[in-house]
Design a protein around this motif. Structure first.
Motif, short mmCIF file in Angstrom:
data_model
loop_
_atom_site.label_atom_id
_atom_site.label_comp_id
_atom_site.label_asym_id
_atom_site.label_seq_id
_atom_site.Cartn_x
_atom_site.Cartn_y
_atom_site.Cartn_z
N ILE A 114 0.86 -1.18 0.00
CA ILE A 114 0.00 0.00 0.00
C ILE A 114 0.90 1.23 0.00
CG2 ILE A 114 -0.21 -0.11 2.52
CD1 ILE A 114 -3.04 1.07 2.23
N THR A 115 0.51 2.24 -0.76
CA THR A 115 1.32 3.46 -0.80
C THR A 115 1.28 4.14 0.57
OG1 THR A 115 -0.47 4.93 -1.48
CG2 THR A 115 0.80 3.83 -3.25
N HIS A 117 0.82 7.20 1.16
CA HIS A 117 -0.30 8.14 1.19
C HIS A 117 -1.61 7.43 1.57
CE1 HIS A 117 -2.46 11.84 0.19
NE2 HIS A 117 -3.37 11.05 -0.35
N ASP A 118 -1.89 6.30 0.92
CA ASP A 118 -3.11 5.55 1.23
C ASP A 118 -3.06 4.97 2.65
OD1 ASP A 118 -4.13 6.14 -1.26
OD2 ASP A 118 -3.62 4.18 -2.13
N ALA A 119 -1.89 4.52 3.06
CA ALA A 119 -1.74 3.97 4.41
C ALA A 119 -1.98 5.06 5.47
CB ALA A 119 -0.36 3.35 4.60
N ILE A 120 -1.52 6.26 5.18
CA ILE A 120 -1.74 7.37 6.11
C ILE A 120 -3.23 7.60 6.30
CG2 ILE A 120 -1.58 9.90 6.31
CD1 ILE A 120 1.31 9.54 5.10
N ASP A 121 -3.96 7.71 5.19
CA ASP A 121 -5.41 7.92 5.29
C ASP A 121 -6.07 6.80 6.08
OD1 ASP A 121 -5.12 10.22 3.79
OD2 ASP A 121 -5.81 9.30 1.91
N HIS A 122 -5.68 5.57 5.78
CA HIS A 122 -6.31 4.43 6.46
C HIS A 122 -5.96 4.41 7.95
CE1 HIS A 122 -8.35 0.60 6.65
NE2 HIS A 122 -7.40 0.26 7.50
N MET A 123 -4.69 4.65 8.27
CA MET A 123 -4.28 4.58 9.68
C MET A 123 -4.89 5.70 10.50
SD MET A 123 -2.81 1.80 10.26
CE MET A 123 -2.61 2.25 11.99
N VAL A 124 -5.04 6.88 9.92
CA VAL A 124 -5.69 7.96 10.67
C VAL A 124 -7.12 7.57 11.00
CG1 VAL A 124 -6.51 10.35 10.53
CG2 VAL A 124 -4.17 9.80 9.84
N LYS A 125 -7.84 7.00 10.03
CA LYS A 125 -9.22 6.54 10.30
C LYS A 125 -9.23 5.45 11.37
CE LYS A 125 -10.91 7.52 5.69
NZ LYS A 125 -11.08 6.96 4.35
N THR A 126 -8.26 4.56 11.30
CA THR A 126 -8.19 3.45 12.26
C THR A 126 -7.91 3.96 13.67
OG1 THR A 126 -7.46 1.97 10.50
CG2 THR A 126 -7.01 1.27 12.75
N VAL A 127 -6.97 4.86 13.80
CA VAL A 127 -6.66 5.43 15.12
C VAL A 127 -7.86 6.22 15.63
CG1 VAL A 127 -5.22 7.12 16.33
CG2 VAL A 127 -4.15 5.47 14.76
#
Length: 174
Positions: A114-115, A117-127
């Motif tokens: 996963i890029t 950038h995409d991981a950042i978006d996903h991890m922020v939502k997860t946190v």
């Protein structure tokens, strides 16, 4: 010389009576349910952050890679704190994989690379979802057990800081 070991009966995983020394506060069913919800989200957060840590590629890889380990550390400490709090209140935490998968509120993390950038978006939502779990039950927990609510405060602060750290990678000034 071979020695045999005699295992007293009964043995294995059985419920035991409360020790005489334990006469403290006992968690209600509602408090237990709320703590269990926070526990499974912490466990899932730890696993999700490690999945991201292993599979990110792209710009700022190293910074995000290291930051994700900070999230993992907070999540692992949080899961241990919540599980031990449950035990202190005579409740049984359940962190089995099938239970975590069934009960967590966290979004599914994509499979494979996963890029960043995409991981950042996903991890922020997860946190943020992990924080929302604590915030959504905070008042009920606080009225039942202010000490447990104090534990929530510590982890909410740490996780909100991590969401800010991670999201800053892709933000632009306003």
């Amino acid at each position: 010389m071979a020695q045999s070991v005699n295992v007293p009966q009964p043995h294995g995983s059985e419920k035991t009576q409360r020790e005489n020394a334990e006469h403290g506060f006992v968690a209600s069913a509602a408090l237990t349910k709320n703590l269990q919800g926070v526990l499974v989200d912490f466990i899932a957060l730890s696993l999700t952050a490690k999945q991201a840590h292993w599979n990110i590629v792209g710009p700022n890889f190293r910074d995000l890679h290291l930051n994700l380990d900070e999230v993992v550390s907070i999540a692992r400490a949080g899961s241990d704190t919540m599980a031990e709090r449950m035990r202190a209140l005579h409740a049984s935490p359940d962190g089995r994989p099938a239970v975590v998968a069934e009960q967590t509120r966290l979004p599914e993390f994509p499979e494979g690379e996963i890029t960043t950038h995409d991981a950042i978006d996903h991890m922020v939502k997860t946190v943020e979802t992990t924080v929302a779990t604590m915030r959504n039950c905070h008042d009920e927990v606080d009225s039942a057990d202010p000490t447990t609510a104090d534990l929530f405060h510590e982890y909410i602060g740490q996780l909100e800081q991590q969401a800010w750290f991670i999201s800053a990678e892709t933000r632009t000034p306003q």
